[in-house]
Design a protein around this motif. Structure first.
Motif, PDB file in Angstrom:
ATOM      1  N   GLU A 384      33.039 -15.058 -14.254  1.00 32.47           N
ATOM      2  CA  GLU A 384      32.028 -14.721 -13.247  1.00 32.47           C
ATOM      3  C   GLU A 384      31.552 -13.288 -13.422  1.00 32.47           C
ATOM      4  OE1 GLU A 384      32.289 -16.984  -9.159  1.00 32.47           O
ATOM      5  OE2 GLU A 384      34.201 -16.003  -9.571  1.00 32.47           O
ATOM      6  N   LEU A 385      32.450 -12.426 -13.792  1.00 31.57           N
ATOM      7  CA  LEU A 385      32.121 -11.011 -13.942  1.00 31.57           C
ATOM      8  C   LEU A 385      31.142 -10.780 -15.093  1.00 31.57           C
ATOM      9  CD1 LEU A 385      33.179  -8.495 -12.377  1.00 31.57           C
ATOM     10  CD2 LEU A 385      34.786  -8.139 -14.247  1.00 31.57           C
ATOM     11  N   THR A 386      31.248 -11.609 -16.130  1.00 33.41           N
ATOM     12  CA  THR A 386      30.437 -11.420 -17.329  1.00 33.41           C
ATOM     13  C   THR A 386      29.314 -12.444 -17.478  1.00 33.41           C
ATOM     14  OG1 THR A 386      31.937 -12.821 -18.628  1.00 33.41           O
ATOM     15  CG2 THR A 386      32.421 -10.458 -18.544  1.00 33.41           C
ATOM     16  N   GLY A 387      29.404 -13.548 -16.745  1.00 30.00           N
ATOM     17  CA  GLY A 387      28.421 -14.606 -16.900  1.00 30.00           C
ATOM     18  C   GLY A 387      28.713 -15.542 -18.056  1.00 30.00           C
ATOM     19  N   HIS A 388      29.849 -15.366 -18.722  1.00 28.22           N
ATOM     20  CA  HIS A 388      30.211 -16.206 -19.872  1.00 28.22           C
ATOM     21  C   HIS A 388      31.073 -17.384 -19.407  1.00 28.22           C
ATOM     22  CE1 HIS A 388      28.810 -14.038 -23.531  1.00 28.22           C
ATOM     23  NE2 HIS A 388      28.729 -13.039 -22.670  1.00 28.22           N
ATOM     24  N   PHE A 389      30.460 -18.315 -18.693  1.00 28.71           N
ATOM     25  CA  PHE A 389      31.211 -19.460 -18.187  1.00 28.71           C
ATOM     26  C   PHE A 389      31.667 -20.380 -19.319  1.00 28.71           C
ATOM     27  CE2 PHE A 389      28.980 -17.970 -14.480  1.00 28.71           C
ATOM     28  CZ  PHE A 389      29.893 -18.162 -13.458  1.00 28.71           C
ATOM     29  N   ASP A 390      31.016 -20.276 -20.492  1.00 31.60           N
ATOM     30  CA  ASP A 390      31.455 -21.079 -21.620  1.00 31.60           C
ATOM     31  C   ASP A 390      32.823 -20.652 -22.133  1.00 31.60           C
ATOM     32  OD1 ASP A 390      30.305 -18.631 -22.352  1.00 31.60           O
ATOM     33  OD2 ASP A 390      29.914 -19.320 -24.398  1.00 31.60           O
ATOM     34  N   ALA A 391      33.268 -19.456 -21.754  1.00 28.02           N
ATOM     35  CA  ALA A 391      34.557 -18.949 -22.216  1.00 28.02           C
ATOM     36  C   ALA A 391      35.705 -19.349 -21.302  1.00 28.02           C
ATOM     37  CB  ALA A 391      34.511 -17.417 -22.328  1.00 28.02           C
ATOM     38  N   LEU A 392      35.435 -20.158 -20.267  1.00 32.60           N
ATOM     39  CA  LEU A 392      36.474 -20.511 -19.300  1.00 32.60           C
ATOM     40  C   LEU A 392      37.704 -21.166 -19.941  1.00 32.60           C
ATOM     41  CD1 LEU A 392      37.414 -20.562 -16.393  1.00 32.60           C
ATOM     42  CD2 LEU A 392      36.125 -22.677 -16.060  1.00 32.60           C
ATOM     43  N   PRO A 393      37.564 -22.091 -20.900  1.00 27.30           N
ATOM     44  CA  PRO A 393      38.781 -22.636 -21.525  1.00 27.30           C
ATOM     45  C   PRO A 393      39.650 -21.557 -22.165  1.00 27.30           C
ATOM     46  CG  PRO A 393      36.891 -24.005 -22.058  1.00 27.30           C
ATOM     47  CD  PRO A 393      36.349 -22.774 -21.395  1.00 27.30           C
ATOM     48  N   ALA A 394      39.015 -20.572 -22.792  1.00 25.54           N
ATOM     49  CA  ALA A 394      39.775 -19.498 -23.432  1.00 25.54           C
ATOM     50  C   ALA A 394      40.447 -18.599 -22.401  1.00 25.54           C
ATOM     51  CB  ALA A 394      38.861 -18.669 -24.334  1.00 25.54           C
TER      52      ALA A 394
END
Length: 585
Positions: A384-394
């Motif tokens: 949420e802080l970065t907007g990189h929701f695609d990185a959630l699994p990592a």
């Protein structure tokens, strides 16, 4: 009989949700106010101007003279804590937890005023802290004070306190899901609709206000990314293991330093000033370590820092933050954890695909998850802080691995260790109470021995001289229980001049004896025993009202013991199977 349901919510939840609109607004406003206070103090202390525009301490040209600024700020904070409220010391979250668990969720208006002011002075004069801890404490104080204006229970005050804290965090960082999870993992100590729904309302209210007060969009956006594949997940988990050790080391070092300050022969009011000497020296070595350091977080995520810069930031930030926090000054822990974790992850990222930026985000996730024992919060907070929701699994892989290391190495988190040192242990594990899933018919003693209501008192006294149990239900001609007779009653009757021929029914029946039905939850029965001060409760048929069983305290304890025995026996059974498999091989 109360209606059986999955949850205990009632219409009071809607009242709290309505109140949460006000609390959420207060949390967002307090976030705006704190950020402006920090900007004002920073501009005054380092640039000699009055302004609410954000300013970077690294742009200051004061040179070595800047050594004095953190010391002056810390002296002011020490005076505020000594003569104002000592609850402004530290980073705020342990104090919020303590108020929730041991203080009936009551925080004073003095804390609501002094905490953001002291934190603004601390951060603005170079203290290596973030704004999140103080805003959690301040938002919580707003919720608590608002709740105290109404006739609310301690549990309802807790709900609004946590709602205010989560709203404040959302106002600063714009991370609503992480704020809700922080409430669940760290602050609420329960999972109930009565608290969850108002917290969500407060958080979303703060999020709605944020574009007008702070700004919109992710706080730390960056462009670089990596592909989420098997290799990335494995590397993220391994990084999580390493950051777990880093977080454990930070927590251990913090409380060793705190012990050192406690051993000093000076009043605690002066400890922040002594810690500020180290902060000033660290600022001369690496100016990036001063203040909240949000610009450093952005640089780490952008991957714009060289190897030497990341090494300096990692080492110096860790030292000055630990010393300053150990001294008891006011400020948050989240931003320093992000910087330390980001620098550590960025250094690892120099050797991994994707570059240092994305791995800085992974490092931030791991250190936060391990230090705060909040893996779900950390995993969502980073994306949420970065907007990189695609990185959630990592981030989930990293948070889980870091959390596993931390709970195995350290008994307590960086948040609960301070509370434990005050003689209060907190168990941060949630499970279903065995009594909550057991019903009366599953734990009762069926067909208990009874006494007839027409039994003369003389015969009852004689009966209890040879009785096996301490008490027995008394029933009428239809088998309905009317009272409980005990050995203590018999002793009292023996010493009392009762009229000849008086029966148990005439002496004991008053029509007010509580009973339960076969489907009554064991938790309700335990509460009934406490409320009525009874050691035994009769179980009756819901149609006829006839006695079918009885529940004593030992029945309740047996239900709990059975669950523990089940877990132990399962483990022993699996061990025996493992041994047998080994023998066959």
């Amino acid at each position: 009989m109360p209606r059986l349901a999955d949850h205990s919510a009632d219409t009071r939840m809607l009242l709290l949700a309505g109140m949460a609109l006000v609390v959420g607004t207060g949390g967002a406003a307090s976030a705006w106010l704190l950020l402006h206070l920090i900007a004002i103090v920073t501009n005054l202390a380092w640039f000699g101007r009055f302004s609410v525009e954000p300013a970077l301490i690294i742009d200051s040209t004061l040179g070595v003279a800047a050594l004095l600024i953190p010391i002056v700020g810390s002296v002011i904070i020490g005076l505020m804590a000594r003569f104002g409220s000592d609850k402004i010391r530290g980073h705020g979250i342990p104090e919020a937890i303590e108020a929730i668990l041991y203080g009936q969720s009551k925080l004073s208006s003095k804390v609501a005023i002094l905490k953001p002011l002291s934190s603004a002075i601390s951060i603005g004069t170079g203290g290596p802290f973030g704004a999140e801890g103080p805003i959690i404490m301040t938002g919580g104080a707003i919720g608590s004070i608002f709740a105290q204006r109404f006739r609310l229970t301690a549990a309802e005050r807790k709900t609004l306190l946590v709602a205010g804290a989560a709203a404040g965090m959302t106002g600063i960082f714009g991370t609503p899901i992480a704020a809700i999870l922080l409430a669940l993992e760290v602050l609420l100590f329960e999972w109930k609709p009565r608290s969850f729904v108002p917290v969500v309302v407060a958080v979303l209210t703060a999020l709605a206000w944020r574009p007008y007060l702070v700004g919109e969009g992710p706080l730390f956006p960056f462009d670089a990314s990596f592909a989420i594949d098997t290799t990335t997940l494995v590397l993220a988990a391994l990084t999580g293991l390493l950051t777990g050790f880093v977080a454990a080391g930070l927590s251990s070092a913090l409380y060793r330093i705190e012990d050192g300050f406690h051993a000093l022969p000076v009043h605690w009011m002066w400890w922040p000033a002594l810690g500020a000497v180290v902060v000033g020296i660290g600022g001369v070595i690496e100016p990036r370590v001063l203040g909240a350091g949000y610009n450093s977080i952005q640089d780490l995520l952008d991957g714009s820092l060289a190897l030497k810069a990341m090494l300096l930031l990692l080492a110096v930030k860790a030292v000055v933050w630990l010393v300053a926090l150990g001294s008891g000054t006011s400020g948050g822990i989240l931003a320093p954890l992000l910087i330390i974790g980001g620098a550590f992850g960025g250094l690892i990222g120099l050797m991994l695909p994707g570059g240092p930026g994305p791995w800085a985000m992974i490092g931030m996730t791991g250190v936060m998850a391990a230090a705060m024992r909040a893996p779900l919060t950390a995993a969502l907070f980073a994306v949420e802080l970065t907007g990189h929701f695609d990185a959630l699994p990592a981030t989930a892989a990293t948070a889980g691995a870091a959390y596993a290391v931390a709970v195995l190495i350290l008994k307590r988190s960086i948040l609960t260790e301070k509370i434990s040192r005050r003689g209060r242990h907190i168990l941060q594990e949630y499970s279903v109470d065995p009594l909550a899933i057991a019903q009366a018919d599953q734990i009762m003693t069926p067909a208990p021995e009874t006494l007839a209501e027409d039994m003369p008192i003389v015969d009852a006294i004689r009966f209890f001289e040879q009785a096996q149990h301490r008490s027995y239900p008394v029933i009428d001609a239809q088998g309905l229980p009317i009272a409980i007779a005990s050995r203590a009653d018999a002793l009292r009757w023996r010493q009392t001049n009762l009229a000849e021929g008086v029966t148990l029914g005439e002496l004991l029946s008053d029509g007010s004896m509580p009973v339960v039905h076969p489907a009554t939850p064991a938790t309700d029965i335990a509460n009934l025993m406490i409320a009525e001060d009874m050691g035994r409760i009769c179980v009756v048929d819901p149609q006829s009202g006839a006695l079918i069983g009885i529940i004593a305290r030992r029945n309740l304890l047996s239900a709990r013991a059975g669950k523990l025995r089940e877990e132990r026996e399962r483990g022993a059974h699996e061990t025996r199977l493992a041994w047998k498999r080994g023998e066959k091989k």
